[in-house]
Design a protein around this motif. Structure first.
Motif, PDB file in Angstrom:
ATOM      1  N   LYS A  70      16.933  14.459 -17.943  1.00 25.23           N
ATOM      2  CA  LYS A  70      16.596  14.550 -19.370  1.00 25.23           C
ATOM      3  C   LYS A  70      17.760  15.051 -20.218  1.00 25.23           C
ATOM      4  CE  LYS A  70      11.653  15.364 -18.622  1.00 25.23           C
ATOM      5  NZ  LYS A  70      10.516  16.304 -18.848  1.00 25.23           N
ATOM      6  N   ARG A  71      18.813  15.585 -19.548  1.00 23.42           N
ATOM      7  CA  ARG A  71      19.985  16.089 -20.265  1.00 23.42           C
ATOM      8  C   ARG A  71      19.641  17.228 -21.223  1.00 23.42           C
ATOM      9  NH1 ARG A  71      22.095  13.004 -16.998  1.00 23.42           N
ATOM     10  NH2 ARG A  71      23.626  11.369 -17.470  1.00 23.42           N
ATOM     11  N   PHE A  72      18.597  17.996 -20.940  1.00 19.10           N
ATOM     12  CA  PHE A  72      18.262  19.061 -21.882  1.00 19.10           C
ATOM     13  C   PHE A  72      19.265  20.208 -21.809  1.00 19.10           C
ATOM     14  CE2 PHE A  72      15.806  20.692 -18.208  1.00 19.10           C
ATOM     15  CZ  PHE A  72      16.146  22.032 -18.231  1.00 19.10           C
ATOM     16  N   ARG A  73      19.945  20.383 -20.679  1.00 18.79           N
ATOM     17  CA  ARG A  73      20.921  21.470 -20.579  1.00 18.79           C
ATOM     18  C   ARG A  73      22.107  21.260 -21.517  1.00 18.79           C
ATOM     19  NH1 ARG A  73      18.532  20.238 -15.959  1.00 18.79           N
ATOM     20  NH2 ARG A  73      17.463  21.897 -14.797  1.00 18.79           N
ATOM     21  N   PRO A  74      22.780  20.100 -21.467  1.00 19.22           N
ATOM     22  CA  PRO A  74      23.825  19.887 -22.467  1.00 19.22           C
ATOM     23  C   PRO A  74      23.263  19.862 -23.883  1.00 19.22           C
ATOM     24  CG  PRO A  74      23.470  17.901 -21.159  1.00 19.22           C
ATOM     25  CD  PRO A  74      22.733  19.004 -20.476  1.00 19.22           C
ATOM     26  N   GLY A  75      22.015  19.408 -24.009  1.00 21.84           N
ATOM     27  CA  GLY A  75      21.379  19.411 -25.327  1.00 21.84           C
ATOM     28  C   GLY A  75      21.243  20.810 -25.888  1.00 21.84           C
ATOM     29  N   LEU A  76      20.989  21.790 -25.020  1.00 21.24           N
ATOM     30  CA  LEU A  76      20.872  23.175 -25.460  1.00 21.24           C
ATOM     31  C   LEU A  76      22.217  23.725 -25.932  1.00 21.24           C
ATOM     32  CD1 LEU A  76      18.485  24.743 -22.781  1.00 21.24           C
ATOM     33  CD2 LEU A  76      17.955  24.246 -25.161  1.00 21.24           C
ATOM     34  N   VAL A  77      23.285  23.349 -25.238  1.00 17.74           N
ATOM     35  CA  VAL A  77      24.615  23.788 -25.669  1.00 17.74           C
ATOM     36  C   VAL A  77      24.886  23.314 -27.090  1.00 17.74           C
ATOM     37  CG1 VAL A  77      27.099  23.630 -25.257  1.00 17.74           C
ATOM     38  CG2 VAL A  77      25.534  23.766 -23.312  1.00 17.74           C
ATOM     39  N   VAL A  78      24.710  22.019 -27.300  1.00 17.43           N
ATOM     40  CA  VAL A  78      25.001  21.413 -28.597  1.00 17.43           C
ATOM     41  C   VAL A  78      24.060  21.948 -29.671  1.00 17.43           C
ATOM     42  CG1 VAL A  78      25.011  19.232 -29.874  1.00 17.43           C
ATOM     43  CG2 VAL A  78      25.974  19.340 -27.559  1.00 17.43           C
ATOM     44  N   ALA A  79      22.777  22.071 -29.341  1.00 14.32           N
ATOM     45  CA  ALA A  79      21.798  22.526 -30.331  1.00 14.32           C
ATOM     46  C   ALA A  79      22.078  23.961 -30.771  1.00 14.32           C
ATOM     47  CB  ALA A  79      20.386  22.411 -29.768  1.00 14.32           C
ATOM     48  N   ALA A  80      22.393  24.845 -29.819  1.00 16.19           N
ATOM     49  CA  ALA A  80      22.705  26.229 -30.172  1.00 16.19           C
ATOM     50  C   ALA A  80      23.977  26.297 -31.009  1.00 16.19           C
ATOM     51  CB  ALA A  80      22.857  27.071 -28.909  1.00 16.19           C
TER      52      ALA A  80
END
Length: 346
Positions: A43-53
């Motif tokens: 789901k790529r949520f981990r890199p998504g969290l980096v970018v979102a934060a």
């Protein structure tokens, strides 16, 4: 910034590794092909969290955030590959994983079953090592200012140590030499998942945005509780889930005697005397259905669902206090689709 930025960064990292490997040996290049395949389907949520934060805190280092996001995904891939070796699994998301792929290739080439199995495990260990090294290298070369890179490397190092400790604790507790307490089981889950999957990416995004230390620390706390919730749900999927939807075995946790909070709680119930006869061995479909019924009747499933919900609410409270709304966290739920149709407690 969009998810395609981190996807593109990840693709560049994998292609760079494959190119260097091909210059050494074609068989070595095959490791990178398998490694690239191991990154697919998530789901790529981990890199998504980096970018979102990073974006939510007003960061101005979009390119570096994409690179660090890709590094977090590579770190996750490394842990997944090694975790499959530890658990003796040859499938991931319904298809052959790295060890399974190289084992099958060795058999096709004429190797015996034992030699093929050894080759598959060797390939998986090496592929995971390569992913770890590539992740750290990506952080070191992400283009952020020197002090920021140093702080990021400290975060990655801490996550590596914490996750390794959690993985070792998971196997140690699974030996069933001693009965784990609920705090011990939760601590293992926190170390195994929270550090690298949630706390690390959230804090990395904050560091890239040059946020205040207090904000970075609070995001670490949010990531800790969020990670526990995520792992608790993963434990439920590991017994009550649909493998076709989750890509995760619904018998592996029981077979390997994982001392998850689900089983730790069940041990304190009247159903345990019967449940224990199903733990530590392979189960057929009827036996699995019976185990699911016992875990539901004992209240253990409901206990874990409620515990996950408590941790999820705690993490959202911290994010609300920081004025951050991370939409992708809506997918982190205690009622995921993979649990549909498995007799959820009312």
């Amino acid at each position: 910034m969009t998810s395609t930025d981190t996807d593109a960064a990840l693709a560049r990292l994998l292609e760079a590794g494959r190119s260097r490997a091909a210059a050494v040996d074609p068989h070595h290049a095959n490791l990178w092909t398998a490694l690239a395949a191991a990154t697919e389907g998530g789901k790529r949520f981990r890199p998504g969290l980096v970018v979102a934060a990073h974006d939510a805190l007003g960061g101005a280092q979009a390119s570096a955030a994409a690179e660090v996001g890709a590094a977090v995904e590579l770190l996750h891939t490394a842990f997944v590959i090694h975790d499959d070796v530890i658990d003796g699994d040859h499938l991931r998301r319904g298809r052959l994983n790295v060890s399974g792929t190289f084992r099958a290739q060795a058999r096709s080439d004429g190797a015996g079953p034992d030699e093929a199995a050894d080759y598959g495990l060797t390939a998986a260990i090496l592929a995971g090592d390569l992913a770890l090294a590539a992740a750290v290298r990506a952080v070191a070369t992400c283009g952020a200012p020197g002090p920021v890179v140093h702080h990021l490397l400290d975060l990655f190092d801490a996550a590596l140590h914490t996750t390794a400790s959690g993985e070792l604790a998971d196997v140690r507790l699974s030996m069933d030499v001693v009965e784990a307490t609920l705090p011990e089981s939760l601590a293992m889950e926190e170390q195994k998942t929270s550090a690298y999957s949630f706390a690390l990416p959230l804090q990395a995004g904050a560091v890239l945005a040059e946020a205040e230390p207090a904000t970075t620390a609070r995001l670490g706390e949010a990531g800790r509780t969020m990670g526990i919730a995520f792992q608790l749900v993963d434990d439920l999927i590991g017994v009550f889930g649909d493998p076709d939807r989750s890509g995760k075995s619904s018998t592996s946790d029981l077979r390997t005697r994982k001392q998850t909070p689900l089983l730790v709680h069940a041990r304190s119930t009247a159903q345990w005397s019967e449940l224990r006869t199903y733990v530590g061995r392979d189960l057929d479909a009827d036996e699995l259905d019976h185990v699911r019924g016992l875990l539901t009747a004992s209240g253990s499933r409901r206990f874990v669902e409620d515990l996950a919900e408590e941790h999820l609410k705690a993490s959202r409270t911290v994010l609300d206090e920081l004025g951050m709304s991370l939409e992708m966290l809506d997918d982190v739920t205690t009622r995921p689709p993979a649990l549909a149709g498995t007799g959820a407690a009312a």
